[in-house]
Scaffold this motif. Sequence first.
Motif, PDB file in Angstrom:
ATOM      1  N   GLU A 141       1.098  -1.285   0.056  1.00 29.25           N
ATOM      2  CA  GLU A 141       0.238  -0.015   0.075  1.00 29.25           C
ATOM      3  C   GLU A 141       0.914   1.411  -0.020  1.00 29.25           C
ATOM      4  O   GLU A 141       1.870   1.132   0.679  1.00 29.25           O
ATOM      5  CB  GLU A 141      -1.049  -0.177   1.182  1.00 29.25           C
ATOM      6  CG  GLU A 141      -1.922   1.370   1.266  1.00 29.25           C
ATOM      7  CD  GLU A 141      -2.919   1.242   2.632  1.00 29.25           C
ATOM      8  OE1 GLU A 141      -3.340   2.048   2.666  1.00 29.25           O
ATOM      9  OE2 GLU A 141      -2.457   0.242   3.407  1.00 29.25           O
ATOM     10  N   PHE A 142       0.294   2.313  -0.773  1.00 31.40           N
ATOM     11  CA  PHE A 142       1.300   3.497  -0.845  1.00 31.40           C
ATOM     12  C   PHE A 142       0.294   4.852  -0.544  1.00 31.40           C
ATOM     13  O   PHE A 142      -0.948   4.575  -0.839  1.00 31.40           O
ATOM     14  CB  PHE A 142       1.680   3.488  -2.249  1.00 31.40           C
ATOM     15  CG  PHE A 142       0.948   3.906  -3.403  1.00 31.40           C
ATOM     16  CD1 PHE A 142       0.731   5.238  -3.869  1.00 31.40           C
ATOM     17  CD2 PHE A 142       0.603   2.863  -4.108  1.00 31.40           C
ATOM     18  CE1 PHE A 142      -0.087   5.418  -4.749  1.00 31.40           C
ATOM     19  CE2 PHE A 142      -0.408   3.306  -5.329  1.00 31.40           C
ATOM     20  CZ  PHE A 142      -0.491   4.280  -5.552  1.00 31.40           C
ATOM     21  N   LYS A 143       0.928   5.797  -0.231  1.00 28.58           N
ATOM     22  CA  LYS A 143       0.160   7.132  -0.107  1.00 28.58           C
ATOM     23  C   LYS A 143       1.038   8.036  -0.992  1.00 28.58           C
ATOM     24  O   LYS A 143       2.135   8.034  -0.880  1.00 28.58           O
ATOM     25  CB  LYS A 143       0.104   7.581   1.236  1.00 28.58           C
ATOM     26  CG  LYS A 143      -0.823   6.813   2.173  1.00 28.58           C
ATOM     27  CD  LYS A 143      -1.182   7.453   3.441  1.00 28.58           C
ATOM     28  CE  LYS A 143      -2.282   6.726   4.320  1.00 28.58           C
ATOM     29  NZ  LYS A 143      -3.588   6.927   3.585  1.00 28.58           N
ATOM     30  N   GLY A 144       0.413   9.068  -1.685  1.00 25.47           N
ATOM     31  CA  GLY A 144       1.014  10.140  -2.357  1.00 25.47           C
ATOM     32  C   GLY A 144       0.517  10.043  -3.798  1.00 25.47           C
ATOM     33  O   GLY A 144      -0.449   9.324  -4.025  1.00 25.47           O
ATOM     34  N   SER A 145       1.295  10.392  -4.815  1.00 27.81           N
ATOM     35  CA  SER A 145       0.729  10.487  -6.063  1.00 27.81           C
ATOM     36  C   SER A 145       0.796   9.135  -6.621  1.00 27.81           C
ATOM     37  O   SER A 145       1.183   8.285  -6.226  1.00 27.81           O
ATOM     38  CB  SER A 145       1.950  11.345  -6.928  1.00 27.81           C
ATOM     39  OG  SER A 145       1.633  10.985  -8.354  1.00 27.81           O
ATOM     40  N   SER A 146      -0.481   8.986  -7.722  1.00 23.60           N
ATOM     41  CA  SER A 146      -0.260   7.661  -8.396  1.00 23.60           C
ATOM     42  C   SER A 146       0.455   7.296  -9.199  1.00 23.60           C
ATOM     43  O   SER A 146       0.755   6.089  -9.759  1.00 23.60           O
ATOM     44  CB  SER A 146      -1.795   7.539  -8.908  1.00 23.60           C
ATOM     45  OG  SER A 146      -3.083   8.176  -8.135  1.00 23.60           O
ATOM     46  N   PHE A 147       1.437   8.277  -9.518  1.00 24.78           N
ATOM     47  CA  PHE A 147       2.390   7.964 -10.583  1.00 24.78           C
ATOM     48  C   PHE A 147       3.967   8.295  -9.991  1.00 24.78           C
ATOM     49  O   PHE A 147       3.854   9.175  -8.880  1.00 24.78           O
ATOM     50  CB  PHE A 147       2.296   8.583 -11.784  1.00 24.78           C
ATOM     51  CG  PHE A 147       0.875   8.524 -12.238  1.00 24.78           C
ATOM     52  CD1 PHE A 147       0.825   7.269 -13.053  1.00 24.78           C
ATOM     53  CD2 PHE A 147       0.068   9.610 -12.213  1.00 24.78           C
ATOM     54  CE1 PHE A 147      -0.502   7.175 -13.664  1.00 24.78           C
ATOM     55  CE2 PHE A 147      -1.330   9.182 -12.684  1.00 24.78           C
ATOM     56  CZ  PHE A 147      -1.471   8.269 -13.595  1.00 24.78           C
ATOM     57  N   THR A 148       4.904   7.662 -10.199  1.00 22.59           N
ATOM     58  CA  THR A 148       6.425   7.936  -9.467  1.00 22.59           C
ATOM     59  C   THR A 148       7.351   8.392 -10.499  1.00 22.59           C
ATOM     60  O   THR A 148       8.364   8.670 -10.138  1.00 22.59           O
ATOM     61  CB  THR A 148       6.902   6.645  -9.094  1.00 22.59           C
ATOM     62  OG1 THR A 148       6.950   5.667  -9.986  1.00 22.59           O
ATOM     63  CG2 THR A 148       5.767   6.093  -7.985  1.00 22.59           C
ATOM     64  N   TRP A 149       6.782   8.394 -11.806  1.00 23.66           N
ATOM     65  CA  TRP A 149       7.949   8.820 -12.885  1.00 23.66           C
ATOM     66  C   TRP A 149       7.069   9.902 -14.002  1.00 23.66           C
ATOM     67  O   TRP A 149       5.999   9.537 -14.164  1.00 23.66           O
ATOM     68  CB  TRP A 149       8.586   7.864 -13.710  1.00 23.66           C
ATOM     69  CG  TRP A 149       9.353   8.154 -14.808  1.00 23.66           C
ATOM     70  CD1 TRP A 149      10.716   8.713 -14.769  1.00 23.66           C
ATOM     71  CD2 TRP A 149       8.878   8.268 -15.981  1.00 23.66           C
ATOM     72  NE1 TRP A 149      11.216   8.958 -16.217  1.00 23.66           N
ATOM     73  CE2 TRP A 149       9.977   8.704 -16.769  1.00 23.66           C
ATOM     74  CE3 TRP A 149       7.600   8.050 -16.680  1.00 23.66           C
ATOM     75  CZ2 TRP A 149      10.032   8.850 -18.115  1.00 23.66           C
ATOM     76  CZ3 TRP A 149       7.698   8.140 -18.270  1.00 23.66           C
ATOM     77  CH2 TRP A 149       8.582   8.513 -18.867  1.00 23.66           C
ATOM     78  N   CYS A 150       7.896  10.758 -14.362  1.00 28.39           N
ATOM     79  CA  CYS A 150       7.187  11.643 -15.335  1.00 28.39           C
ATOM     80  C   CYS A 150       8.337  12.013 -16.455  1.00 28.39           C
ATOM     81  O   CYS A 150       9.598  12.218 -15.988  1.00 28.39           O
ATOM     82  CB  CYS A 150       6.562  13.109 -14.867  1.00 28.39           C
ATOM     83  SG  CYS A 150       6.147  14.090 -16.063  1.00 28.39           S
ATOM     84  N   ASN A 151       7.797  12.075 -17.611  1.00 27.86           N
ATOM     85  CA  ASN A 151       8.962  12.491 -18.789  1.00 27.86           C
ATOM     86  C   ASN A 151       8.913  13.931 -18.977  1.00 27.86           C
ATOM     87  O   ASN A 151      10.163  14.314 -19.495  1.00 27.86           O
ATOM     88  CB  ASN A 151       8.419  11.788 -20.054  1.00 27.86           C
ATOM     89  CG  ASN A 151       7.205  12.524 -20.719  1.00 27.86           C
ATOM     90  OD1 ASN A 151       6.423  13.261 -19.923  1.00 27.86           O
ATOM     91  ND2 ASN A 151       6.910  12.475 -22.091  1.00 27.86           N
ATOM     92  N   LYS A 152       8.287  14.600 -18.117  1.00 32.62           N
ATOM     93  CA  LYS A 152       8.710  16.226 -18.065  1.00 32.62           C
ATOM     94  C   LYS A 152       8.682  17.101 -19.469  1.00 32.62           C
ATOM     95  O   LYS A 152       9.264  17.904 -19.599  1.00 32.62           O
ATOM     96  CB  LYS A 152       9.690  16.582 -17.233  1.00 32.62           C
ATOM     97  CG  LYS A 152       9.860  15.937 -15.725  1.00 32.62           C
ATOM     98  CD  LYS A 152      10.985  16.809 -14.855  1.00 32.62           C
ATOM     99  CE  LYS A 152      10.653  16.549 -13.660  1.00 32.62           C
ATOM    100  NZ  LYS A 152      11.831  17.167 -12.677  1.00 32.62           N
ATOM    101  N   ARG A 153       7.759  16.379 -20.323  1.00 38.51           N
ATOM    102  CA  ARG A 153       7.786  16.996 -21.647  1.00 38.51           C
ATOM    103  C   ARG A 153       6.434  17.725 -21.727  1.00 38.51           C
ATOM    104  O   ARG A 153       5.382  17.305 -21.583  1.00 38.51           O
ATOM    105  CB  ARG A 153       7.793  15.865 -22.775  1.00 38.51           C
ATOM    106  CG  ARG A 153       9.063  15.314 -22.589  1.00 38.51           C
ATOM    107  CD  ARG A 153       9.327  14.243 -23.832  1.00 38.51           C
ATOM    108  NE  ARG A 153      10.665  13.597 -24.024  1.00 38.51           N
ATOM    109  CZ  ARG A 153      10.892  12.558 -24.801  1.00 38.51           C
ATOM    110  NH1 ARG A 153      10.063  12.031 -25.712  1.00 38.51           N
ATOM    111  NH2 ARG A 153      11.983  12.107 -24.780  1.00 38.51           N
TER     112      ARG A 153
END
Length: 255
Positions: A141-153
């Motif tokens: 189980e986790f808390k925080g954003s649903s995603f952990t990586w972004c290409n930032k484009r």
Amino acid sequence: METKMKSSRIRRICRQCKFSQELYIEPEGLAGGLALWWQGNISLTILYKSKNVIHAHVESGSLKVPAIISFVYGPPEERDRRVVWDLLRDLAVNIRGSWLLIGDFNDLLSQSEKEGGNPRSMRKILNFQRLLSDCQVMDLEFKGSSFTWCNKRVGTTIRERIDRALGNVEFREEFDHALVFHIEPIGSDHHVLLADCCFCEVKSEKSFRFEASWTLHEDYLEVVKEGWADVRGMVDNKVADLIRRLEACKVRLVK
């Protein structure tokens, strides 16, 4: 963590962060490279290490820790990931006790773990799901954003949950309050993972709120009168006396 730099350049950072123990896997060119830091109150015995996995037995006299931790960096290419996943399957055979796996797996468990871009191949998703089944581990189980990586484009933003923590049944039984936090990144395209094996949520005391419906209760006036009069001892300060009487009324109203 993946360093992308020689260990000589990050030893200084390790010292600044006040870690006393360290292990490095050197990068190949400008890619890869792993760094693992830990404190002196942890005894870490490295059972296996490569450019993708650091597998260690863990002990501590002062902390409750998993018996085994595997720090994982999944290769970007699927054919290379298959090799690493087979390695994890081999390691799983000899696991005795609680096992935690954590890191950048570069893989998804479902389509919902990706936003933007083309959908992930179901074949790849099923292969990753099969890994968890074969190793008998589950997503924590986790808390925080649903995603952990972004290409930032800008314009073609893609976000994925490729960083995660997994645990076997023994881990879930021993650390039933374990929780993973996705911490917003600073200067990186990945979130930081914080796995708290013994998370204890401290709940703040519930604030008192006067309910208007209390005034409609047949005993309301009597309860307030009793609370107002239930103050023992004399207080010269009238403000302090008022606070004491209001507190006594609050206690009786809540009861």
